[in-house]
Design an enzyme around this catalytic site. Structure first.
Site, PDB file in Angstrom:
ATOM      1  N   ARG A  83       0.832  -1.209   0.000  1.00  0.00           N
ATOM      2  CA  ARG A  83       0.000   0.000   0.000  1.00  0.00           C
ATOM      3  C   ARG A  83       0.864   1.256   0.000  1.00  0.00           C
ATOM      4  O   ARG A  83       0.517   2.254  -0.633  1.00  0.00           O
ATOM      5  CB  ARG A  83      -0.949  -0.028   1.204  1.00  0.00           C
ATOM      6  CG  ARG A  83      -2.090  -1.020   1.015  1.00  0.00           C
ATOM      7  CD  ARG A  83      -2.944  -1.198   2.241  1.00  0.00           C
ATOM      8  NE  ARG A  83      -4.144  -1.964   1.904  1.00  0.00           N
ATOM      9  CZ  ARG A  83      -5.033  -2.409   2.777  1.00  0.00           C
ATOM     10  NH1 ARG A  83      -4.859  -2.175   4.075  1.00  0.00           N
ATOM     11  NH2 ARG A  83      -6.089  -3.099   2.376  1.00  0.00           N
ATOM     12  N   TYR A 138      -6.680  -0.441  -6.481  1.00  0.00           N
ATOM     13  CA  TYR A 138      -6.120  -1.707  -6.006  1.00  0.00           C
ATOM     14  C   TYR A 138      -5.361  -1.582  -4.692  1.00  0.00           C
ATOM     15  O   TYR A 138      -5.159  -0.495  -4.189  1.00  0.00           O
ATOM     16  CB  TYR A 138      -5.314  -2.425  -7.073  1.00  0.00           C
ATOM     17  CG  TYR A 138      -4.148  -1.723  -7.735  1.00  0.00           C
ATOM     18  CD1 TYR A 138      -3.658  -2.211  -8.926  1.00  0.00           C
ATOM     19  CD2 TYR A 138      -3.522  -0.624  -7.178  1.00  0.00           C
ATOM     20  CE1 TYR A 138      -2.579  -1.627  -9.560  1.00  0.00           C
ATOM     21  CE2 TYR A 138      -2.444  -0.031  -7.798  1.00  0.00           C
ATOM     22  CZ  TYR A 138      -1.967  -0.537  -8.984  1.00  0.00           C
ATOM     23  OH  TYR A 138      -0.902   0.054  -9.595  1.00  0.00           O
ATOM     24  N   GLU A 139      -5.029  -2.760  -4.126  1.00  0.00           N
ATOM     25  CA  GLU A 139      -4.469  -2.871  -2.767  1.00  0.00           C
ATOM     26  C   GLU A 139      -5.412  -2.273  -1.723  1.00  0.00           C
ATOM     27  O   GLU A 139      -4.966  -1.701  -0.721  1.00  0.00           O
ATOM     28  CB  GLU A 139      -3.088  -2.195  -2.677  1.00  0.00           C
ATOM     29  CG  GLU A 139      -2.065  -2.762  -3.635  1.00  0.00           C
ATOM     30  CD  GLU A 139      -1.823  -4.250  -3.472  1.00  0.00           C
ATOM     31  OE1 GLU A 139      -2.207  -4.813  -2.432  1.00  0.00           O
ATOM     32  OE2 GLU A 139      -1.272  -4.854  -4.391  1.00  0.00           O
ATOM     33  N   GLY A 140      -6.700  -2.425  -1.931  1.00  0.00           N
ATOM     34  CA  GLY A 140      -7.696  -1.843  -1.038  1.00  0.00           C
ATOM     35  C   GLY A 140      -8.064  -0.468  -1.533  1.00  0.00           C
ATOM     36  O   GLY A 140      -7.235   0.441  -1.531  1.00  0.00           O
TER      37      GLY A 140
END
Length: 580
Positions: free
Chosen positions: A302, A438-440
């Site tokens: 992140r 992406y990645e949350g």
């Protein structure tokens, strides 16, 4: 498309002032990070990125990755550039020395990725995912797994992936259905048969590295429902023999690659495991503890995605600056001389360019401050480790949001030519749009901030950060006020607001927090430059920081009402009336 020029002095300033690299080098673990080496790395990777990765950015966008007979093909030049990346050792900067890495601070790994990503964001996703796989195995793999997989992952000879998402699950990882069945006899006894499909697997298939080490989340038989029943498995593209040599191909394949808005040179794959019931994997860590292991990988991932906001911001800003300098149009307003001038002489274009520059430098300052806290956490500083936890959602969410904003402003600076693909300005915006997802998603990052992160150390982790900003910003009225507003909102959310109210205000609050920290760290840069650091920035840095404090910080303060408005209005309309 404008060539990439590494912003070496800006990067060195952030590494020294915001990350505090000289203090890190006082420790035994990071003693090698002396000034000469740091400068050599930052200058060296910048030159490499400009010379090897940047020339492939446009062709990668135009030609993209193609799936041919189950094999992903990249445009000419990608293989040679990746081989040079491995040969020069850039993949190994922060990896453990016992497996061939250089053992340097995470901060310097961030700089490698910043330069590579500014040069070519799509290509940079390949090493970025490998760095995450290395970290997951370093923390959770067995000694045998580390010895077997890490040396070639560290060198870059092999690459790594994350396999979380499934078609029916999306961001709800607990809903995944991929299975792992224990093998009880035969040559693979003690391992597992992996079966299932994963989507959105970045660089899930390619021919640039000799092997691909997939880290796959799957369920064991009779595992608990939800996220508590997920385990993590190593599933290599090619089986790895005991002597380290490669065996036959595993039972996995790339079904298709997505046709995307941007990052076209990055193959985003649909991966199928176990079509013939012969896909072999080995478990990482304990059963049903896979999500914890994956989050070790995801936390720094992140940060690295937030880094992409800096990367695309830098590249879009350079492109806009170059165009504004060359594009001649109209006389300057109010000038007696009616000769047309370069558009950078017009007030609104100046505003846009300064905003792009200030946002990019603010995001970079926040990024390296967070990286420095991660490195201090690695050295055992628990307070720094906790602060890094607070900073991660700020870096990821605000960093990627401003990356999109900067790329959009870049198109605006180009005017109609920005909407025409041949200038390359549109590519930056198209590439940038994936990073907030992406990645949350950034909404998930904001939710994480107002739930888990707000409660760290009884809420003191967030409050102590804001109090430190307020103390340092006593002579900066806008920043002092923003820190105070953030502290008041944090206390309200912690002590009074319902969960729905916190979530409803999470995104504006996350933005306010990020701007406060970025402004604080920019202020430290300005102070350092005034004291003689980075003489080449002596004229530009005070102006950029002033723009941030006078224009961007007050905008963030204006989000207070939205952050505290509560959730009632959001649920006033029944669902069927809202969507019709």
């Amino acid at each position: 498309m404008t060539p990439y020029t590494p912003p070496t002095q800006e990067q060195l300033l952030a590494i020294r002032v915001n990350a505090g690299i000289e203090e890190l080098a006082e420790s035994e673990r990071f003693a090698a990070a002396e000034p000469d080496l740091v400068e050599a790395i930052v200058e060296g990777v910048g030159q490499f990125a400009a010379g090897e990765f940047a020339p492939l950015n446009r062709v990668g966008d135009l030609e993209g990755a193609k799936l041919e007979n189950g094999v992903v093909r990249l445009p000419e030049g990608f293989k040679e550039a990746y081989d040079a990346y491995v040969e020069q050792g850039w993949n190994a900067i922060a990896s453990p020395e016992e497996f061939g890495g250089q053992g340097l601070p995470f901060t310097l790994s961030c700089n490698v990725l910043e330069n590579l990503g500014s040069a070519n964001m799509a290509f940079n996703l390949l090493p970025m995912l490998s760095v995450g796989a290395i970290e997951a195995l370093e923390h959770h793999g067995s000694d045998a797994q580390k010895a077997k997989y890490l040396p070639d992952l560290v060198s870059g000879a092999w690459s790594g992936t994350m396999n979380l998402t499934e078609p029916q699950a999306g961001s709800d990882v607990g809903a995944l259905r991929a299975t792992a069945t224990p093998i009880t006899e035969g040559e693979h006894a003690g391992k597992y048969l992996i079966k299932g499909q994963k989507i959105y697997i970045t660089w899930g298939e390619h021919e640039l590295a000799g092997n691909i080490i997939h880290l796959v989340l799957a369920r064991l038989p009779d595992a608990p429902e939800g996220s508590r029943g997920i385990s993590l498995f190593i599933v290599p593209k090619y089986h790895v023999k005991d002597d380290g040599s490669l065996g036959p191909k595993n039972d996995l394949r790339c079904v298709s690659i997505e046709h995307k808005l941007g990052i076209n040179a990055s193959p985003t794959c649909v991966m199928s495991y176990g079509d013939n019931d012969e896909c072999i994997g080995e478990i990482v860590g304990e059963e049903n503890r896979g999500l914890m292991a994956m989050f070790t990988m995801m936390n720094n991932a992140r940060i690295n995605v937030g880094n992409q906001g800096v990367q695309i911001g830098e590249r879009a800003t350079q492109q806009a600056m170059a165009y504004a300098k060359e594009r001649i149009q109209s006389a300057r307003a109010g000038s007696p001389d009616k000769t047309p001038v370069a558009i950078l002489e017009h007030a609104d274009v100046r505003r846009m360019l300064l905003r792009m520059k200030a946002l990019t430098e603010g995001a970079r300052a926040l990024l390296y401050y967070c990286a420095g806290q991660v490195d201090r956490g690695t050295l055992g500083n628990q307070a720094a480790k906790m602060r890094a936890e607070v900073l991660v959602p700020l870096v990821k969410a605000w960093g990627t949001d401003v990356g999109v904003e900067i790329a959009g402003i870049g198109i605006q600076v180009h005017g109609g030519m920005g909407f025409v693909e041949e200038t390359g300005a549109a590519q930056h915006w198209r590439d940038s749009k994936i990073a907030p997802i992406y990645e949350g998603t950034n909404g998930i990052q904001a939710a994480d901030l107002v739930t888990r992160k707000l409660g760290l150390d009884g809420g003191d982790a967030v409050i102590s950060l804001l109090e430190e900003i307020a103390r340092d910003a006593a002579d900066e009225p806008t920043l002092f006020a923003l820190a105070g507003d953030c502290a008041a909102i944090a206390r309200w959310m912690r002590d009074e607001a319902s969960l729905d109210d916190r979530l409803a205000g999470s995104v504006p609050f996350c933005t306010m927090m990020a701007v406060a920290v970025a402004g604080w760290q920019l202020m430290k840069q300005a102070e350092a430059v005034a004291g003689g650091a980075a003489p080449s920035l002596a004229k530009s840095k005070p102006v950029t920081v002033r723009f941030f404090l006078d224009r961007i910080v007050p905008e963030a303060s204006g989000l207070k009402a939205s952050a505290t408005a509560g959730a009632d209005l959001l649920y006033t309309l029944p669902a069927e009336e809202l969507v019709g």
